[in-house]
Design an enzyme around this catalytic site. Structure first.
Site, PDB file in Angstrom:
ATOM      1  N   ARG A  73     -13.243  -4.482  -0.915  1.00  0.00           N
ATOM      2  CA  ARG A  73     -11.781  -4.633  -0.897  1.00  0.00           C
ATOM      3  C   ARG A  73     -11.404  -5.934  -1.601  1.00  0.00           C
ATOM      4  O   ARG A  73     -12.094  -6.956  -1.433  1.00  0.00           O
ATOM      5  CB  ARG A  73     -11.253  -4.647   0.541  1.00  0.00           C
ATOM      6  CG  ARG A  73     -11.377  -3.309   1.241  1.00  0.00           C
ATOM      7  CD  ARG A  73     -10.491  -3.214   2.471  1.00  0.00           C
ATOM      8  NE  ARG A  73      -9.078  -3.104   2.120  1.00  0.00           N
ATOM      9  CZ  ARG A  73      -8.488  -1.964   1.719  1.00  0.00           C
ATOM     10  NH1 ARG A  73      -9.213  -0.862   1.592  1.00  0.00           N
ATOM     11  NH2 ARG A  73      -7.204  -1.923   1.432  1.00  0.00           N
ATOM     12  N   CYS A  79       1.481  -1.620  -4.386  1.00  0.00           N
ATOM     13  CA  CYS A  79       0.095  -1.245  -4.058  1.00  0.00           C
ATOM     14  C   CYS A  79      -0.095   0.277  -3.946  1.00  0.00           C
ATOM     15  O   CYS A  79      -0.197   0.937  -4.973  1.00  0.00           O
ATOM     16  CB  CYS A  79      -0.325  -1.963  -2.787  1.00  0.00           C
ATOM     17  SG  CYS A  79      -2.096  -2.065  -2.593  1.00  0.00           S
ATOM     18  N   HIS A 117       1.716  -7.879  -2.094  1.00  0.00           N
ATOM     19  CA  HIS A 117       2.453  -7.781  -0.819  1.00  0.00           C
ATOM     20  C   HIS A 117       2.978  -9.180  -0.492  1.00  0.00           C
ATOM     21  O   HIS A 117       2.748 -10.138  -1.229  1.00  0.00           O
ATOM     22  CB  HIS A 117       1.501  -7.370   0.306  1.00  0.00           C
ATOM     23  CG  HIS A 117       0.971  -5.983   0.190  1.00  0.00           C
ATOM     24  ND1 HIS A 117       1.734  -4.853   0.394  1.00  0.00           N
ATOM     25  CD2 HIS A 117      -0.273  -5.539  -0.130  1.00  0.00           C
ATOM     26  CE1 HIS A 117       0.987  -3.778   0.242  1.00  0.00           C
ATOM     27  NE2 HIS A 117      -0.235  -4.162  -0.089  1.00  0.00           N
TER      28      HIS A 117
HETATM   29  N1  GLN Z   1      -5.079   2.472  -0.001  1.00  0.00           N
HETATM   30  C1  GLN Z   1      -4.924   1.764  -1.244  1.00  0.00           C
HETATM   31  C2  GLN Z   1      -6.141   0.856  -1.523  1.00  0.00           C
HETATM   32  O1  GLN Z   1      -6.861   0.514  -0.606  1.00  0.00           O
HETATM   33  C3  GLN Z   1      -3.663   0.921  -1.227  1.00  0.00           C
HETATM   34  C4  GLN Z   1      -3.684  -0.215  -0.214  1.00  0.00           C
HETATM   35  C5  GLN Z   1      -2.313  -0.877  -0.027  1.00  0.00           C
HETATM   36  O2  GLN Z   1      -1.264  -0.280  -0.202  1.00  0.00           O
HETATM   37  N2  GLN Z   1      -2.342  -2.170   0.407  1.00  0.00           N
HETATM   38  O3  GLN Z   1      -6.362   0.464  -2.663  1.00  0.00           O
END
Ligand code: GLN
Length: 241
Positions: A130, A96, A192
């Protein structure tokens, strides 16, 4: 002989980029190597620390936008070194936030521009929505299960190989149906979980590539008892988005 072979793992940014338990990826690689009789050397490198040039597999986790801005200048100082390790076939697993930073550019949702290292031919732009939930990906290393939580929308250049095709969830951007990226022995993904414990075939692929590069080792890896791993993956597969 297996017991003379040693693989060095390095956890990059274990404190600064590690928001969803991605340390489990390091544990999984260590377990799957030791269980087969290989020697394992486990190192860490956070901001300002040196990466040993004996490294065979580099693992890096996820982070909020603020975490990515926090590591940005340290990462840029490592650009030449990281690109040379990548060129030399060192295995990378980046999750990520670090996956995004190994592309060409990451623009956060609030407009901060972070130039990436260019390991992967991709760019990422933060969005107001998100992309969160359980995800399933069809890949050459089996059906991968995990969860994703990112605002970044990642778009691969035409010549950039994805890790796989999204079966459930969003993946790189929720539009083009691809997830992650592979460049030489560098793997990037939004999964993840951590990703490796429930996806043993992917874990073994990273190990196989590291052994091949370092020792020319191409024997079949000894089978491990993956009943628990496969049970966990089967449950994850049925979880709602
Ligand atoms: N900050 C980045 C995003 O929001 C990565 C998030 C993460 O590593 N889960 O896309």
């Amino acid at each position: 002989m297996v017991k003379e072979m040693e693989i060095t793992l390095c956890h990059l940014y274990p404190y600064s980029m590690n928001i969803y338990g991605d340390t489990g990826n390091m544990r999984t690689l260590e377990y799957r190597l030791v269980a087969r009789g290989f020697k394992v050397n486990v190192l860490k490198a956070d901001i300002g620390d040196k990466i040993s040039h004996e490294v065979d597999i580099i693992v890096a986790g996820g982070g909020q936008d603020s975490g990515q801005l926090h590591v940005k200048s340290d990462l840029h100082k490592r650009k030449k070194e990281i690109l040379s390790l990548h060129d030399d076939g060192v295995v990378f697993l980046t999750i990520c936030g670090t996956y995004q930073l190994l592309g060409h550019r990451f623009t956060t949702h609030s407009g901060d521009d972070i130039t990436g290292l260019g390991v992967f031919n991709l760019q990422t732009k933060g969005s107001s929505e998100r992309l969160i939930g359980n995800i399933v990906v069809d890949s050459p290393f089996g059906t991968l299960v995990g969860f994703e939580n990112h605002s970044g929308l990642t778009y691969l250049d035409d010549d950039q190989q994805p890790l796989g095709k999204v079966l459930k969830g969003a993946g790189n951007n929720g539009q083009t149906g691809d997830e992650g990226a592979i460049s030489k022995n560098a793997f990037g993904t939004y999964l993840h979980g951590p990703i490796l414990p429930k996806n043993p075939k992917l874990a073994d692929e990273l190990i196989r590539r590291a052994l091949k590069r370092k020792y020319g080792f191409s024997d079949e890896l000894v089978e491990l008892d993956d009943r628990e791993e496969n049970k966990a993956a089967a449950i994850a597969l049925e979880l709602p988005r």
